[in-house]
Write a protein that holds these residues in place. Sequence first.
Motif, PDB file in Angstrom:
ATOM      1  N   ASP A  58      -5.846  -0.769  -4.879  1.00 47.24           N
ATOM      2  CA  ASP A  58      -5.318  -1.295  -3.619  1.00 47.24           C
ATOM      3  C   ASP A  58      -6.267  -2.348  -3.048  1.00 47.24           C
ATOM      4  OD1 ASP A  58      -4.014  -1.808  -1.311  1.00 47.24           O
ATOM      5  OD2 ASP A  58      -4.145   0.217  -0.482  1.00 47.24           O
ATOM      6  N   GLU A  59      -5.957  -3.580  -3.269  1.00 49.54           N
ATOM      7  CA  GLU A  59      -6.788  -4.693  -2.808  1.00 49.54           C
ATOM      8  C   GLU A  59      -8.270  -4.423  -3.048  1.00 49.54           C
ATOM      9  OE1 GLU A  59      -5.581  -6.951   0.284  1.00 49.54           O
ATOM     10  OE2 GLU A  59      -3.558  -6.130   0.432  1.00 49.54           O
ATOM     11  N   THR A 106       0.832  -1.203   0.000  1.00 45.53           N
ATOM     12  CA  THR A 106       0.000   0.000   0.000  1.00 45.53           C
ATOM     13  C   THR A 106       0.867   1.254   0.000  1.00 45.53           C
ATOM     14  OG1 THR A 106      -1.815  -1.121   1.107  1.00 45.53           O
ATOM     15  CG2 THR A 106      -1.740   1.259   1.319  1.00 45.53           C
TER      16      THR A 106
END
Lengths: 287, 352, 269
Positions: B158-159, B43
């Motif tokens: 991000d995910e 991240t």
Amino acid sequence: MIPWSRSPHQKISAWLGVVPFLAFCLAFEIVPVLLLLSGSFSDKNGAFSLGNYAKISAPIYVRSFWNSIQLSAITAILGASLGLLFGYAIFRLPAPRVREALIALSDVTTNFAGAPLAFAFIVILGSNGVVTLAFEKYLALKLYPTFSIYSYSGLVLAYLYFQLPLMILLIIPAFAGLRREWWESAHNLGANTIQYWRRIALPILTPSLIAGIVLLFANAFGAYATAWTLGGSNITLATIQIAFTITGEVLHDPGAGDALAVVSLLIMGVCIAIYQFANSRARRWAR
Amino acid sequence: MAYLELKNVSKLFGPVAAVKDFHFAVAKGAFVSLLGPSGCGKTTTLRMIAGFEMPDAGAITLDGTDITSVPPNRRGTGMVFQAYALFPNMNVRDNVAFGLEVTGHPKQEIEGRVREMLALVRLDDTAKRFPHQLSGGQQQRIALARALAIRPRVLLLDEPLSALDAVVRVALRGEIRRIQLELGITTVYVTHDQEEALSISDRVVVMNQGLIEQAGTPEEIYRQPKTRFVAAFIGTANQLNGVVVDRTQVRFGETMLRAPVPSGLKESSKVVVLVRPESIAIHAAAPTDAHNVLEGTIQTITFLGPITRLGVDIGGTRVVADMAASSRAAFTHTQHVWLSFPPDACQVMAEK
Amino acid sequence: MKQRPPVLQGLLVALFVAYMILPIIATYTFSIATKWDITLMPEGYTLEWYQTAFDHPYFSITLTNSFIVSIAAVLVGLLFIVPTTYWVHTRVPAAKPLLDLLMILPFGIPAVVLALALIRVYAFPPFARSPFLLISACVIFSMPFMYRPISNSLMAIDVHTLTESALSLGANTLQILIRVIAPNILPGILSGSLLVFATVFAEFTLANLITGASFKTFPILLVEFTRRDGRIAAALSVISFTVAWFASIAILWVSGRGRKPTEEALGAR
Ligand SMILES: Nc1ncnc2c1ncn2[C@@H]1O[C@H](COP(=O)(O)OP(=O)(O)O)[C@@H](O)[C@H]1O
Ligand SMILES: [Mg+2]
């Protein structure tokens, strides 16, 4: 015994468990208030009448409501705006311990209403109060007689003392509900700080703000002890007029008292309804 | 011809180095995944590309220009967050239009773009709905449409699927890849799910504790893990501890294993031999013509759908081997079996 | 969100703190000042006003009366609200909206209106002007303060899952109540009780209008003295504030302790 088998049979009998408490509420809250309502529409002989409402259209009563509404609105709006500002400053504090201490302070002080609070304001802002003296000495500013803690302007200051922390307590959870992703998404999509506040943060905070303002309004409208301690009979507020009909300090007219009380309940009811609605709005977004 | 380049980028949080000397280039139009366990710095890396974190060292260039100190709202990177990032006070149209409106695009262009984006994510009929009226998967598709609406130079995710159900997750990752190929947009995708990374990426960067462990195509990462960490993190790999005998042999306990020993490893140095379970054959009787035969007892039989995985105890070391589910009936618990695998299925690396 | 200049932020916070504590500090100082009306600081210090207050015949009577009313309101509130809330949460969830409504109503009824309504209905002995009527009014007035912490802690612990897992482990209803539910909602019960105590102890309106001179409470005495003798009023205010501080600190302590197990449970997840 299994505490909750969900058979319909048990469900009906389970409602019986609520009865004692419900009976207490009926006896000491709901029925008396309903009787007040019916009393306000009756004349001395119990017949239907609007006479009580005609009585409270007298200038003194109209003025008391007008003063109450003004005082409540001013302290609600001032309390909410300052609460928003101070609340944000507290919320953004980098030290969690200090932040929690200030929230705890708000928790305590918002309950400091009534006689001791009123007296504390006399101590600092009475005609010989320490702040009054300090203003005179250091700023060469004479507060009296323009300002007086015993007047409406004094009431505003005293009411703010419990309104401001209440707003802070209401708004900090709303700030906490603003997700970091919203700011970052907005910024990532090209928005600057002002655009973010105007188009995202403030709209999201609006229901909480409205809920806060009406709660503060209701809080001020129903208050009695602070005003009574500070101003006594010099202050004309709805609650003070209602109290007079009980203590009989002025004309003792039960019917007028009932009508005054009903109008107050109506105003409070509107506030609570708006509060509930705004709160449910705020909750819908705070998932 | 690197389009997006991170040059020796580092980021510290107090004493903790979240990202260390990260050096990596992304070609234009490529789909690159950052893969690694939670807390490894994925991240942080992505946020440095987006401009939300400032690198403590190194530089980031995009299309030939240094963007290291460009603020996030001028970078032209579209970002999709894990979840709940849609503006709850705006309906779908307003969410998608937001980036165009704040940057002053003409109204007509905005309406056209919103329609185009909603069509792209196949949610044309949701324009008037609010985020809380959409499912998690729909919300993420709108978030993708919103990020793409500004025509970003790089798409950052991000995910984006980790808050979704398994079925939706698989369907949506296919969607993301389809859209990425359709637009040819350069994409950096963060995930801790190795299957997700391998299935949709052109290139995968495996990270561990702020460092790049290995970067390569999904096949390379899977077939030729460069480090034990990568081998253990990607898929399942048996790790057999042994000692180098010569360039082609490793001694594992009493057994000599045939395996290609890389030139860097000296004789009698301690090594690990990696073998994937699907490379191992299982025999009920001792095979005569096979290399690398190990003898043991079946401990566990796990049905995994298309395959059945056997756990075999080889003199105290547990080795797992896969076989087609159809041949399962042939083996029973505690049965004595022989495992074999070809030398080229082995990978030898230093123990430390 | 850009980092605001900390100077402005610090200034705002300092202003807030000053506004909140200046009146209190001034009152504490005033209560021990010999003379403080011309000079900026008191001319000297004394405990004389406290002595005078303590010696006043009504001091101990009103203090006792206030304690009686507050403690009675806590006990009656506990008696009604704890079982009802637990019952509604576990057995009749359908009644939850009704309970929530009942707990909002007091916010909408100003104390003067509640007093007026009760005086009208209960105008006959033994109710009229009785402490009993005052206590009932205080219970109604303060019940949201009792209800919220209890309801919150019941919701936080997920009574259903706890009860079902305890049942599956072989516990009986009594064991579940005593060993599983009660320890978990105890902080809620304690902070609710303390809040009610503090609120009722400071309550002037209901007491003044319902019992008035026939059963004087501490705030009534205080208001009388604000008109007669500021020094003694200051001493009484300080006592009032001190009770409130103690109650608040106890609430913070109790709810701080109560929060921990939940946080640990969350952390363990
Ligand atoms: N704002 C921050 N402050 C302090 N430490 C942080 C911050 N953000 C991330 N970290 C730390 O940096 C490391 C990498 O975090 P992150 O990039 O979020 O990992 P990942 O996304 O791979 O899970 C972690 O150890 C994390 O605790
Ligand atoms: Mg992460």
